[in-house]
Design a protein around this motif. Structure first.
Motif, PDB file in Angstrom:
ATOM      1  N   THR A   1      82.610  21.808 108.037  1.00  0.00           N
ATOM      2  CA  THR A   1      82.499  21.499 106.606  1.00  0.00           C
ATOM      3  C   THR A   1      83.395  22.417 105.785  1.00  0.00           C
ATOM      4  O   THR A   1      84.056  21.981 104.813  1.00  0.00           O
ATOM      5  N   GLY A   2      83.412  23.723 106.164  1.00  0.00           N
ATOM      6  CA  GLY A   2      84.278  24.666 105.451  1.00  0.00           C
ATOM      7  C   GLY A   2      85.740  24.283 105.586  1.00  0.00           C
ATOM      8  O   GLY A   2      86.513  24.339 104.605  1.00  0.00           O
ATOM      9  N   GLU A   3      86.124  23.872 106.798  1.00  0.00           N
ATOM     10  CA  GLU A   3      87.515  23.459 106.993  1.00  0.00           C
ATOM     11  C   GLU A   3      87.824  22.216 106.186  1.00  0.00           C
ATOM     12  O   GLU A   3      88.910  22.100 105.581  1.00  0.00           O
ATOM     13  N   ASN A   4      86.851  21.274 106.164  1.00  0.00           N
ATOM     14  CA  ASN A   4      87.073  20.057 105.369  1.00  0.00           C
ATOM     15  C   ASN A   4      87.182  20.382 103.889  1.00  0.00           C
ATOM     16  O   ASN A   4      88.007  19.784 103.159  1.00  0.00           O
ATOM     17  N   LEU A   5      86.351  21.325 103.389  1.00  0.00           N
ATOM     18  CA  LEU A   5      86.443  21.712 101.982  1.00  0.00           C
ATOM     19  C   LEU A   5      87.790  22.358 101.672  1.00  0.00           C
ATOM     20  O   LEU A   5      88.374  22.126 100.590  1.00  0.00           O
ATOM     21  N   THR A   6      88.281  23.184 102.602  1.00  0.00           N
ATOM     22  CA  THR A   6      89.588  23.821 102.387  1.00  0.00           C
ATOM     23  C   THR A   6      90.678  22.769 102.291  1.00  0.00           C
ATOM     24  O   THR A   6      91.550  22.824 101.391  1.00  0.00           O
ATOM     25  N   ARG A   7      90.631  21.781 103.213  1.00  0.00           N
ATOM     26  CA  ARG A   7      91.630  20.701 103.148  1.00  0.00           C
ATOM     27  C   ARG A   7      91.478  19.897 101.866  1.00  0.00           C
ATOM     28  O   ARG A   7      92.476  19.489 101.241  1.00  0.00           O
ATOM     29  N   SER A   8      90.219  19.683 101.430  1.00  0.00           N
ATOM     30  CA  SER A   8      90.000  18.915 100.197  1.00  0.00           C
ATOM     31  C   SER A   8      90.566  19.663  98.992  1.00  0.00           C
ATOM     32  O   SER A   8      91.171  19.038  98.096  1.00  0.00           O
ATOM     33  N   ARG A   9      90.353  21.003  98.973  1.00  0.00           N
ATOM     34  CA  ARG A   9      90.914  21.776  97.846  1.00  0.00           C
ATOM     35  C   ARG A   9      92.437  21.692  97.833  1.00  0.00           C
ATOM     36  O   ARG A   9      93.067  21.566  96.768  1.00  0.00           O
ATOM     37  N   LYS A  10      93.066  21.754  99.001  1.00  0.00           N
ATOM     38  CA  LYS A  10      94.529  21.641  99.062  1.00  0.00           C
ATOM     39  C   LYS A  10      94.988  20.284  98.554  1.00  0.00           C
ATOM     40  O   LYS A  10      95.965  20.182  97.788  1.00  0.00           O
ATOM     41  N   ILE A  11      94.251  19.243  98.989  1.00  0.00           N
ATOM     42  CA  ILE A  11      94.612  17.885  98.537  1.00  0.00           C
ATOM     43  C   ILE A  11      94.459  17.770  97.024  1.00  0.00           C
ATOM     44  O   ILE A  11      95.320  17.185  96.323  1.00  0.00           O
ATOM     45  N   LEU A  12      93.350  18.329  96.480  1.00  0.00           N
ATOM     46  CA  LEU A  12      93.134  18.252  95.029  1.00  0.00           C
ATOM     47  C   LEU A  12      94.214  19.025  94.275  1.00  0.00           C
ATOM     48  O   LEU A  12      94.687  18.565  93.198  1.00  0.00           O
ATOM     49  N   ARG A  13      94.608  20.208  94.811  1.00  0.00           N
ATOM     50  CA  ARG A  13      95.681  20.958  94.135  1.00  0.00           C
ATOM     51  C   ARG A  13      96.988  20.176  94.162  1.00  0.00           C
ATOM     52  O   ARG A  13      97.734  20.112  93.153  1.00  0.00           O
ATOM     53  N   ASN A  14      97.292  19.543  95.304  1.00  0.00           N
ATOM     54  CA  ASN A  14      98.514  18.736  95.379  1.00  0.00           C
ATOM     55  C   ASN A  14      98.453  17.564  94.403  1.00  0.00           C
ATOM     56  O   ASN A  14      99.453  17.242  93.725  1.00  0.00           O
ATOM     57  N   MET A  15      97.291  16.932  94.314  1.00  0.00           N
ATOM     58  CA  MET A  15      97.152  15.810  93.379  1.00  0.00           C
ATOM     59  C   MET A  15      97.311  16.296  91.946  1.00  0.00           C
ATOM     60  O   MET A  15      97.915  15.593  91.104  1.00  0.00           O
ATOM     61  N   ALA A  16      96.760  17.503  91.644  1.00  0.00           N
ATOM     62  CA  ALA A  16      96.892  18.033  90.281  1.00  0.00           C
ATOM     63  C   ALA A  16      98.358  18.306  89.955  1.00  0.00           C
ATOM     64  O   ALA A  16      98.826  17.986  88.838  1.00  0.00           O
ATOM     65  N   ARG A  17      99.089  18.895  90.919  1.00  0.00           N
ATOM     66  CA  ARG A  17     100.505  19.163  90.665  1.00  0.00           C
ATOM     67  C   ARG A  17     101.275  17.859  90.471  1.00  0.00           C
ATOM     68  O   ARG A  17     102.134  17.746  89.577  1.00  0.00           O
ATOM     69  N   ARG A  18     100.977  16.871  91.306  1.00  0.00           N
ATOM     70  CA  ARG A  18     101.654  15.590  91.152  1.00  0.00           C
ATOM     71  C   ARG A  18     101.322  14.947  89.803  1.00  0.00           C
ATOM     72  O   ARG A  18     102.185  14.323  89.163  1.00  0.00           O
ATOM     73  N   LEU A  19     100.075  15.102  89.375  1.00  0.00           N
ATOM     74  CA  LEU A  19      99.686  14.522  88.084  1.00  0.00           C
ATOM     75  C   LEU A  19     100.453  15.184  86.936  1.00  0.00           C
ATOM     76  O   LEU A  19     100.957  14.498  86.019  1.00  0.00           O
ATOM     77  N   VAL A  20     100.561  16.509  87.004  1.00  0.00           N
ATOM     78  CA  VAL A  20     101.309  17.219  85.963  1.00  0.00           C
ATOM     79  C   VAL A  20     102.770  16.799  85.981  1.00  0.00           C
ATOM     80  O   VAL A  20     103.407  16.550  84.927  1.00  0.00           O
ATOM     81  N   THR A  21     103.323  16.674  87.195  1.00  0.00           N
ATOM     82  CA  THR A  21     104.733  16.281  87.325  1.00  0.00           C
ATOM     83  C   THR A  21     104.942  14.877  86.769  1.00  0.00           C
ATOM     84  O   THR A  21     105.914  14.601  86.038  1.00  0.00           O
ATOM     85  N   ASN A  22     103.982  13.997  87.096  1.00  0.00           N
ATOM     86  CA  ASN A  22     104.093  12.621  86.591  1.00  0.00           C
ATOM     87  C   ASN A  22     104.001  12.572  85.073  1.00  0.00           C
ATOM     88  O   ASN A  22     104.702  11.786  84.408  1.00  0.00           O
ATOM     89  N   LYS A  23     103.118  13.433  84.521  1.00  0.00           N
ATOM     90  CA  LYS A  23     103.007  13.473  83.060  1.00  0.00           C
ATOM     91  C   LYS A  23     104.294  13.958  82.419  1.00  0.00           C
ATOM     92  O   LYS A  23     104.747  13.405  81.398  1.00  0.00           O
ATOM     93  N   LEU A  24     104.889  14.975  83.036  1.00  0.00           N
ATOM     94  CA  LEU A  24     106.152  15.490  82.492  1.00  0.00           C
ATOM     95  C   LEU A  24     107.246  14.423  82.565  1.00  0.00           C
ATOM     96  O   LEU A  24     108.016  14.207  81.597  1.00  0.00           O
ATOM     97  N   LEU A  25     107.328  13.755  83.710  1.00  0.00           N
ATOM     98  CA  LEU A  25     108.335  12.704  83.859  1.00  0.00           C
ATOM     99  C   LEU A  25     108.102  11.583  82.867  1.00  0.00           C
ATOM    100  O   LEU A  25     109.057  11.042  82.249  1.00  0.00           O
ATOM    101  N   LEU A  26     106.807  11.252  82.691  1.00  0.00           N
ATOM    102  CA  LEU A  26     106.487  10.188  81.736  1.00  0.00           C
ATOM    103  C   LEU A  26     106.872  10.602  80.316  1.00  0.00           C
ATOM    104  O   LEU A  26     107.413   9.799  79.538  1.00  0.00           O
ATOM    105  N   GLY A  27     106.629  11.879  79.959  1.00  0.00           N
ATOM    106  CA  GLY A  27     107.001  12.360  78.611  1.00  0.00           C
ATOM    107  C   GLY A  27     108.507  12.327  78.412  1.00  0.00           C
ATOM    108  O   GLY A  27     109.008  11.930  77.323  1.00  0.00           O
ATOM    109  N   ILE A  28     109.246  12.733  79.473  1.00  0.00           N
ATOM    110  CA  ILE A  28     110.709  12.725  79.372  1.00  0.00           C
ATOM    111  C   ILE A  28     111.215  11.296  79.212  1.00  0.00           C
ATOM    112  O   ILE A  28     112.121  11.015  78.379  1.00  0.00           O
ATOM    113  N   ILE A  29     110.605  10.382  79.990  1.00  0.00           N
ATOM    114  CA  ILE A  29     111.022   8.981  79.897  1.00  0.00           C
ATOM    115  C   ILE A  29     110.765   8.428  78.494  1.00  0.00           C
ATOM    116  O   ILE A  29     111.596   7.716  77.903  1.00  0.00           O
ATOM    117  N   ILE A  30     109.563   8.783  77.953  1.00  0.00           N
ATOM    118  CA  ILE A  30     109.229   8.287  76.606  1.00  0.00           C
ATOM    119  C   ILE A  30     110.215   8.851  75.585  1.00  0.00           C
ATOM    120  O   ILE A  30     110.712   8.125  74.676  1.00  0.00           O
TER     121      ILE A  30
END
Length: 222
Positions: free
Chosen positions: A175-204
């Motif tokens: 479970t601890g290993e799964n939580l660690t992987r989940s946190r990594k996935i969530l951090r990657n998703m957060a970074r991608r979301l921020v990147t997408n927002k920036l790209l979307l702002g630049i496009i706008i």
């Protein structure tokens, strides 16, 4: 039952009884040491007669019931006759020179009888103590076996609980290993979301700039 052995014992008893029934009268006619000797002879012969009667009873145990019952009745009569001779001998012995001498003879017999009874009581007490000790040892053995069984059951139960704890620990590690992987996935998703927002702002912004340029060129520049 051996009929020959029984008849042999019966003849021995009759011979002893014939000798015994003469002794009381002979003792009455004697004095001093001779009378005492006859009393001792009477006691010895009476004891032998009792042993012979006991042997006859032992021989009768395997006899047919009808014969056994009849002979047992006869043996009881023999015992009664012996007791009668003993009383007669005792009464005749009371005519010794002093009552104290007679008392001494039978007092010695009574003391011996008392001593035998005391030894028998001690033997019975020892046997009872041995039986109690044996029962106590058996109870202790049963308790020890039950305790051993309980200990074995506890050890088995503890082993099962240890296995359960090991499995639980393994699940927690997973479970601890799964939580660690989940946190990594969530951090990657957060970074991608921020990147997408920036790209979307630049496009706008780029679209707004292009739209402003088009409007300027179309309406303000002549």
């Amino acid at each position: 039952m051996s009929s020959e052995e029984f008849e042999k014992l019966h003849e021995m008893y009759r011979s002893l009884y014939d000798e015994l029934k003469l002794l009381p009268e002979r003792a009455l006619k004697c004095q001093g040491e001779e009378r005492k000797r006859l009393v001792r002879v009477f006691d010895e012969r009476q004891g032998e007669a009792e042993e012979v009667l006991q042997g006859m009873e032992d021989e009768l145990r395997g006899a047919p019931p009808s014969f056994r019952n009849a002979m047992n009745t006869k043996i009881r009569i023999y015992r009664r006759d012996l007791a009668k001779l003993q009383r007669e001998m005792k009464n005749n012995s009371s005519h010794l020179t002093s009552e104290g001498s007679n008392y001494g003879i039978y007092s010695s017999q009574n003391q011996q009888s008392t001593h035998l009874q005391s030894q028998r009581a001690l033997l019975l007490q020892g046997t009872e103590s041995l039986n109690n000790a044996t029962q106590s040892i058996e109870r202790s053995q049963r308790i020890a076996v039950e305790t051993e069984q309980i200990g074995t059951d506890i050890i088995e139960e503890l082993g099962e609980q240890r296995e359960q704890l090991d499995r639980t620990r393994d699940r927690l590690v997973n479970t601890g290993e799964n939580l660690t992987r989940s946190r990594k996935i969530l951090r990657n998703m957060a970074r991608r979301l921020v990147t997408n927002k920036l790209l979307l702002g630049i496009i706008i912004l780029m679209e707004l700039a292009i739209l402003g340029g088009v409007v300027y060129l179309k309406f303000f520049k002549k």
